[in-house]
Design a protein around this motif. Structure first.
Motif, short mmCIF file in Angstrom:
data_model
loop_
_atom_site.label_atom_id
_atom_site.label_comp_id
_atom_site.label_asym_id
_atom_site.label_seq_id
_atom_site.Cartn_x
_atom_site.Cartn_y
_atom_site.Cartn_z
N ARG A 84 0.66 -12.45 11.12
CA ARG A 84 1.12 -11.23 11.82
C ARG A 84 1.32 -10.38 10.57
O ARG A 84 1.62 -10.63 9.31
N VAL A 85 1.82 -9.06 10.53
CA VAL A 85 1.32 -8.00 9.76
C VAL A 85 2.55 -7.23 10.10
O VAL A 85 1.60 -6.46 11.28
N CYS A 86 3.08 -6.70 9.58
CA CYS A 86 4.28 -5.44 10.03
C CYS A 86 3.33 -4.39 8.94
O CYS A 86 3.14 -3.88 8.62
N ASN A 87 3.23 -3.18 10.66
CA ASN A 87 2.70 -1.79 10.49
C ASN A 87 3.32 -1.05 10.05
O ASN A 87 3.68 0.29 9.89
N PRO A 135 -0.50 -9.14 15.92
CA PRO A 135 -1.44 -10.00 14.40
C PRO A 135 -2.00 -9.14 13.70
O PRO A 135 -3.23 -8.20 14.04
N ALA A 136 -2.66 -10.37 12.70
CA ALA A 136 -3.57 -9.79 11.19
C ALA A 136 -4.80 -10.19 12.08
O ALA A 136 -5.02 -10.77 12.72
N LEU A 165 0.78 -1.26 -0.51
CA LEU A 165 -0.11 -0.17 0.13
C LEU A 165 0.87 0.80 0.03
O LEU A 165 1.39 1.52 0.69
N CYS A 166 1.35 1.97 -1.34
CA CYS A 166 2.25 2.98 -1.30
C CYS A 166 1.28 3.99 -0.91
O CYS A 166 -0.04 4.65 -2.19
N ARG A 193 3.47 0.47 2.64
CA ARG A 193 3.36 0.20 4.19
C ARG A 193 2.89 -1.03 2.93
O ARG A 193 2.31 -1.88 2.44
N CYS A 194 3.86 -2.74 3.37
CA CYS A 194 3.58 -4.30 3.09
C CYS A 194 2.27 -4.66 4.23
O CYS A 194 1.99 -4.98 5.43
N MET A 195 0.96 -5.31 2.95
CA MET A 195 0.23 -6.18 3.75
C MET A 195 -0.40 -7.49 3.92
O MET A 195 -1.42 -7.95 4.29
#
Length: 203
Positions: A184-187, A176-177, A149-150, A159-161
């Motif tokens: 998990r998701v990196c915010n 956590p997603a 998402l850019c 950001r990587c979803m």
């Protein structure tokens, strides 16, 4: 007998003339003419094509040049020029014959060879590109990303979803997603392009 001599002489001259023509056409000066200053003629079958000559010349330049790359080249205005590379390096290239300590910094060396030809590629561009790529890989909060998402800015904020089993070590906000708590998701937001996708190699 006189008649026979008159017939034989022109025949001998004709044979000598034919021999001379054949020898010159083959690229060798005729010994019958007695001219020592006649140059040899290179037939098309004996020469190399233009592409081969250019490739050989380029390969020769790369092998003979006393440096692999040069940022500060001192060259004459002739064509092709005579060049010397003023770069201060830790170690000269193997092709450099006169590698001496730099005047202003004895810990570095300078190649004092003069090269008949263009100085070749610069070192700064290659080094800067490699450092930038390495820095981006080290700083990015993910190793790869399929769903990025850019923003539309340049460079963008991304950001990587992707939902992963474990976030990359560079990720500071790994949570956590929402739809799947087992993943998990990196915010984190990253100022730059998202990088390579994971589809081929997996995350």
């Amino acid at each position: 007998m006189k008649t026979m001599k008159r017939c034989i002489v022109p025949s001998i001259l004709l044979m000598l003339s034919l021999e001379a023509v054949l020898l010159v056409a083959a690229g060798r000066p005729s010994t019958a003419t007695g001219a020592d200053d006649v140059g040899t003629i290179l037939l098309p079958s004996e020469g190399k094509g233009d592409a081969g000559v250019v490739a050989a010349a380029k390969k020769g330049e790369e092998e003979e040049r006393p440096w692999k790359c040069c940022d500060f080249a001192l060259c004459t205005r002739s064509f092709p020029p005579l060049c010397r590379c003023m770069d201060k390096v830790e170690q000269c290239a193997a092709t450099c014959e006169s590698c001496e300590p730099a005047t202003s910094d004895s810990s570095h060396r300078v190649c004092n060879d003069w090269y008949h030809g263009f100085p070749g590629p610069m070192c700064t561009e290659a080094v800067a590109t490699a450092k930038k790529k390495k820095a981006e890989e080290e700083e990015r909060p993910w190793k790869c990303c399929d769903l990025a998402l850019c923003t539309r800015s340049f460079p963008p904020m991304c950001r990587c979803m992707d939902k992963v089993e474990q976030c990359a070590a560079n990720c500071k906000s790994c949570e956590p997603a929402t739809s799947d708590s087992s993943r998990r998701v990196c915010n984190d937001w990253y100022h730059g392009f998202p990088g390579a996708k994971c589809t081929a190699g997996g995350n």
